[in-house]
Write a protein that holds these residues in place. Sequence first.
Motif, mmCIF file in Angstrom:
data_model
loop_
_atom_site.group_PDB
_atom_site.id
_atom_site.type_symbol
_atom_site.label_atom_id
_atom_site.label_comp_id
_atom_site.label_asym_id
_atom_site.label_seq_id
_atom_site.Cartn_x
_atom_site.Cartn_y
_atom_site.Cartn_z
ATOM 1 N N HIS A 110 41.689 49.035 43.013
ATOM 2 C CA HIS A 110 42.259 48.865 41.674
ATOM 3 C C HIS A 110 43.704 48.355 41.683
ATOM 4 O O HIS A 110 44.209 47.917 40.651
ATOM 5 N N ASP A 111 44.360 48.437 42.836
ATOM 6 C CA ASP A 111 45.723 47.907 42.920
ATOM 7 C C ASP A 111 45.735 46.385 43.034
ATOM 8 O O ASP A 111 46.787 45.754 42.957
ATOM 9 N N GLY A 112 44.557 45.786 43.207
ATOM 10 C CA GLY A 112 44.439 44.334 43.185
ATOM 11 C C GLY A 112 44.709 43.620 44.493
ATOM 12 O O GLY A 112 44.543 42.398 44.581
ATOM 13 N N PHE A 113 45.124 44.357 45.527
ATOM 14 C CA PHE A 113 45.453 43.706 46.797
ATOM 15 C C PHE A 113 44.173 43.367 47.556
ATOM 16 O O PHE A 113 43.283 44.200 47.697
ATOM 17 N N LEU A 114 44.101 42.138 48.051
ATOM 18 C CA LEU A 114 42.915 41.661 48.739
ATOM 19 C C LEU A 114 43.095 41.744 50.251
ATOM 20 O O LEU A 114 44.110 41.294 50.785
ATOM 21 N N LEU A 156 38.385 46.356 37.655
ATOM 22 C CA LEU A 156 39.674 46.377 36.974
ATOM 23 C C LEU A 156 40.741 46.028 38.004
ATOM 24 O O LEU A 156 40.500 46.087 39.209
ATOM 25 N N ASP A 157 41.908 45.632 37.543
ATOM 26 C CA ASP A 157 42.976 45.227 38.460
ATOM 27 C C ASP A 157 44.306 45.445 37.752
ATOM 28 O O ASP A 157 44.738 44.632 36.942
ATOM 29 N N TRP A 158 44.960 46.566 38.055
ATOM 30 C CA TRP A 158 46.201 46.912 37.373
ATOM 31 C C TRP A 158 47.369 46.000 37.753
ATOM 32 O O TRP A 158 48.411 46.034 37.104
ATOM 33 N N HIS A 159 47.194 45.187 38.770
ATOM 34 C CA HIS A 159 48.249 44.267 39.190
ATOM 35 C C HIS A 159 48.123 42.904 38.508
ATOM 36 O O HIS A 159 49.119 42.214 38.291
ATOM 37 N N ASP A 160 46.908 42.507 38.160
ATOM 38 C CA ASP A 160 46.626 41.191 37.597
ATOM 39 C C ASP A 160 47.133 41.091 36.157
ATOM 40 O O ASP A 160 46.747 41.887 35.298
ATOM 41 N N GLN A 161 47.947 40.111 35.874
ATOM 42 C CA GLN A 161 48.521 39.938 34.535
ATOM 43 C C GLN A 161 47.472 39.607 33.478
ATOM 44 O O GLN A 161 47.723 39.771 32.277
ATOM 45 N N ASP A 162 46.313 39.157 33.899
ATOM 46 C CA ASP A 162 45.253 38.846 32.945
ATOM 47 C C ASP A 162 44.417 40.068 32.577
ATOM 48 O O ASP A 162 43.601 40.007 31.654
ATOM 49 N N TYR A 163 44.612 41.172 33.306
ATOM 50 C CA TYR A 163 43.912 42.404 32.945
ATOM 51 C C TYR A 163 44.816 43.195 31.995
ATOM 52 O O TYR A 163 46.007 43.370 32.264
ATOM 53 N N PHE A 183 40.449 36.521 33.522
ATOM 54 C CA PHE A 183 40.275 37.564 34.518
ATOM 55 C C PHE A 183 38.873 37.505 35.126
ATOM 56 O O PHE A 183 38.712 37.574 36.349
ATOM 57 N N LYS A 184 37.851 37.369 34.278
ATOM 58 C CA LYS A 184 36.481 37.318 34.775
ATOM 59 C C LYS A 184 36.216 36.035 35.574
ATOM 60 O O LYS A 184 35.437 36.046 36.529
ATOM 61 N N THR A 185 36.863 34.956 35.193
ATOM 62 C CA THR A 185 36.716 33.710 35.951
ATOM 63 C C THR A 185 37.257 33.892 37.366
ATOM 64 O O THR A 185 36.632 33.473 38.354
ATOM 65 N N ARG A 186 38.423 34.537 37.461
ATOM 66 C CA ARG A 186 38.997 34.801 38.784
ATOM 67 C C ARG A 186 38.088 35.752 39.580
ATOM 68 O O ARG A 186 37.894 35.577 40.784
ATOM 69 N N MET A 187 37.543 36.751 38.903
ATOM 70 C CA MET A 187 36.649 37.687 39.571
ATOM 71 C C MET A 187 35.430 36.960 40.136
ATOM 72 O O MET A 187 35.026 37.199 41.283
ATOM 73 N N LYS A 188 34.856 36.065 39.357
ATOM 74 C CA LYS A 188 33.693 35.315 39.828
ATOM 75 C C LYS A 188 34.056 34.472 41.040
ATOM 76 O O LYS A 188 33.286 34.398 42.012
ATOM 77 N N ASN A 189 35.210 33.851 40.993
ATOM 78 C CA ASN A 189 35.643 33.034 42.127
ATOM 79 C C ASN A 189 35.824 33.885 43.383
ATOM 80 O O ASN A 189 35.418 33.485 44.483
ATOM 81 N N GLU A 190 36.422 35.061 43.222
ATOM 82 C CA GLU A 190 36.617 35.958 44.367
ATOM 83 C C GLU A 190 35.282 36.456 44.900
ATOM 84 O O GLU A 190 35.087 36.555 46.123
ATOM 85 N N LYS A 211 38.400 50.755 28.823
ATOM 86 C CA LYS A 211 37.868 50.120 27.618
ATOM 87 C C LYS A 211 37.769 48.590 27.695
ATOM 88 O O LYS A 211 36.793 48.011 27.185
ATOM 89 N N PRO A 212 38.741 47.899 28.303
ATOM 90 C CA PRO A 212 38.629 46.431 28.329
ATOM 91 C C PRO A 212 37.369 45.922 29.017
ATOM 92 O O PRO A 212 36.904 44.819 28.719
ATOM 93 N N TRP A 213 36.831 46.709 29.941
ATOM 94 C CA TRP A 213 35.618 46.277 30.646
ATOM 95 C C TRP A 213 34.394 46.760 29.878
ATOM 96 O O TRP A 213 34.209 47.954 29.671
ATOM 97 N N THR A 214 33.546 45.840 29.449
ATOM 98 C CA THR A 214 32.402 46.187 28.607
ATOM 99 C C THR A 214 31.090 46.115 29.384
ATOM 100 O O THR A 214 31.021 45.554 30.484
#
Length: 438
Positions: A110-114, A156-163, A183-190, A211-214
């Motif tokens: 969740h910290d977003g680091f890959l 979710l990604d608390w570091h990503d500015q799009d989340y 955000f979802k586009t980046r997720m799909k790419n990853e 809540k943002p994730w449905t």
Amino acid sequence: MMKRKIGLVITLVLGTCMAMAQNKATTADIKTPKAVMDQFMDKRFGMFIHFGPVTQRGTEIGWSRNDQVAEADYDNLYHEFNPQLFNADEWVKAAKDAGMKYLTITAKHHDGFLLWPSAFSDYNISKSPFKRDLVGELAKACKKQGITFCIYMTVLDWHDQDYPIDNPHHPELNARTGNMTAFKTRMKNELKEVITKYHPFMLWFDGYWEKPWTQQDGKEIYDYIKSVDVNVVVNNRLGKISDKLGGDAVGDYLTPEQTIGKLNMDEPWESCITICNQWAWKPNDTMKSLKQCIQTLVTTASGNGNLLFNVGPAMDGHMEARQVTRLKEMGSWLKQNGEAIYGTKGGPYMPNEIYASTRKGNKIYINVFQRKDTTLNIPLLPNSKILKSYFLNGDAVVIKSDSKGYRIPLPATLPNENCTVIVLELDGNAVDIPVIKS
């Protein structure tokens, strides 16, 4: 993980099986081939690894951001991240020596680091002093040693500015509006990147509760994963979590956390449980006894589930010797008794504090946890005859029966103090026997 639930609650469930109709409900919703799911469930035992820059603080991965570790400090820990003692072959060997059949690494928490060098985010391991592709090295080591490779990802990604959320501990401070489409586009790419580059057998998601994730987001990503590789197994935390599959649920199997799931002969499940208390490495963290570890595995298998057992490597990249030793001890038990775990089904008896059962072919394995009396009493098997009974890899066992059940005399000292296996060979297929309530 979904919450900082670091205390283990081993629940020996004596409830009934979940709805028999679920198989029909899941047919149209789950795209993963049944043969692939059967292969996954036959493995029974896997290693979970939580690892990342936060190990330098000894606090929980993801969750300690903006809590025990200030955001600015947490988000810059990767500048110091250089686990020089990391050796993929040693990590995988620890899993193999434990008798584990698969390994799941927190490639993105969740910290977003890959933990891989991504083309879609600069917040990744190639920007750290370590630089190496940790995910890639693990995938290669797993292939070499015959361990199935799997990947943990977050929704979710608390570091990503799009989340839209950056501080779950203090929602009143969240100022982001975010952009979920981006955000979802980046997720799909990853996801496409890790699927095509590392070929994980399974993707283990978490983070569904915000809540943002449905639910629709989860379904969209599930369908996208299947468009890339239909054979990738996906857990049920991609959508809003449910205690059953089918219907609106998203994913291929259930995921009880820090507890052993209920006996369920209709839906696949996997319990994720820590060897210590914290998911990520913590100095002097309390470790479970060998008895706890073995009986956790056995009770999980007896409920017809898999165990994903977590180890958190230290900040320099090595796994603590005491944890590696404990895992090897589990492996020693499995070398003698693995027949009662791998490729088995749960039941037919409901697990309890004294024994739990698994079955395969014409055999039922009675896994005895403790000797509370001179005799082990178990219910009668309907329409079945016991042809032979014996300790696994040991002497014959005499079984007496009457209208109340079977009576199995036990020696003064059980052959194995952690879990002794008694084999019952039947005149028919043990898997066909319905679940028996004690």
